[in-house]
Every structure is written in structure tokens, then in C-alpha cells.
Design an enzyme around this catalytic site. Structure first.
Site: not given
Ligand SMILES: [Zn+2]
Length: 206
Positions: A96-99, A137, A165, A167
């Protein structure tokens, strides 16, 4: 988003920042180890920056690959076959690009050919190229459908991803059993609910 100006998905990721050297990347991993509270010079961790950087080359190899190139070779001699082509149970291993935490799951991809088809392994490769980048996603689901639509000009495409996920399972809300489902339908798949239902029925485990 207006109807006249459809959002164009960027299929080829373009790095705006020059790629640092391997040594610089390893130094950054050392910093993160120290930030976590450990000693990057102890025996068990001394080679970790090298291993992490090598692992990154695998996890993020999708930046150096072009999905359009994978779909460039098509076959037109299909004896009039015009029903849907479905690939199911494609493993998805992404981050995931956030975590930058892994999300793992399964992708299902279908399209309705017009006059040409593509080698089925190429569709798996396209899923993999997008997965091996920092992703959401939702974005990834749309990118796969876009790539198929652009390359094959099919009557429609359908993509579903079902993933967990980490995260969310190992931090934050700590809910390990939640899976996320995303779908993207284009063309006839979007306008014809019966086709969507058939796709969803056919991808179910037998
Ligand atoms: Zn995340």
C-alpha cells in the site's frame, strides 16, 4: 470528473525524483533500524540494509516494466471466438502506498474480445506489473482495466481484486479478518448487469 475529459490512468510510472544509489538506499534502511530502536551494527542486522534493498528490487520491480509492452502482441486468428475470456485466482502481492505495508490477495480479470486476443499469461503479467509498485487497491483495479482497454480495445473488461491489507491487520485498527473487494467494469460489462453477474458467477471456486 466530467464525461468529456476522462481521467487517463498513467500506465507508466514516471519517477520525478532521481533514483538514489544503492548505498544511499542502504543508509536509509540503517536509519530506519535505528529509528525502530535497534542497533544497526549488531551482528544480526549488519547485512539487513543490503537484504532490504535487494528485496525492494523485487517488491517494486513494476516501475521498470511497461504493461502496454506486455499486451502489444495480439492474435487475430481465433475462429470467431467472441465470448468473455476470464483469468481467475491470480495471486496479488502488493504494497500500500500509505504505509508501504503488504497487501495480499487475488485478482480476477476478464475481457470481451472484438477481433483480437492476447496471450493469457500476459494478463497475469500486467496484474503483476501494477502490483509491484506502491499502490492503492482501487487504483490498481482501474489501471488493470485501463491497460486492457487501451491495448485490446475489447467490448468491455472486468477486474476484481480481493485482498487483505496488513496495514489494517497488524497495526491501526488491528482487524486481521477484513478483506477488501474492488471491482472495475468497462464497456459492455459496465452497461450490462447480466454480464457482470456471469463474470462474478464464473470466477467463483468450483
Ligand atoms: Zn496502508
Amino acid at each position: 470528473m466530467s464525461k468529456d475529459t476522462p481521467k487517463k490512468t498513467v500506465l507508466k510510472a514516471v519517477a520525478k525524483t532521481p533514483r538514489p544509489s544503492k548505498e544511499e538506499a542502504m543508509a536509509a534502511v540503517r536509519t530506519l533500524i535505528a529509528w525502530a530502536g535497534d542497533n544497526p551494527d549488531r551482528e544480526g542486522l549488519i547485512d539487513t540494509p543490503k537484504r532490504v534493498v535487494n528485496a525492494y528490487s523485487e517488491w517494486y520491480r513494476g516501475y521498470d516494466l511497461d504493461p502496454a509492452a506486455e499486451l502489444s502482441r495480439v492474435f487475430e486468428d481465433v475462429s470467431g471466438y467472441d465470448d468473455m475470456v476470464i483469468l481467475r485466482d491470480i495471486d496479488v502481492e502488493s504494497h500500500c502506498e500509505h504505509h508501504m505495508a503488504p497487501f495480499l490477495g487475488t485478482a480476477y480479470v476478464a475481457y470481451l474480445p472484438t477481433d483480437k486476443v492476447v496471450g493469457i499469461s500476459k494478463l497475469v503479467k500486467v496484474v503483476e506489473i501494477f502490483a509491484k509498485r506502491l499502490q492503492t487497491q482501487e487504483t490498481m483495479t482501474a489501471q488493470i482495466a485501463d491497460a486492457i482497454d487501451e491495448a485490446l480495445k475489447p467490448r468491455g473488461s472486468a477486474v476484481m481484486i480481493d485482498a487483505v491489507h496488513q496495514c489494517m491487520s497488524t497495526r491501526g485498527v488491528h482487524h486481521p479478518n477484513v478483506s477488501t473487494i474492488t471491482t472495475q467494469f468497462t464497456g459492455e460489462f459496465k452497461t450490462n448487469p447480466a454480464l457482470q453477474e456471469r463474470f462474478l458467477r464464473l470466477i467463483k471456486p468450483t
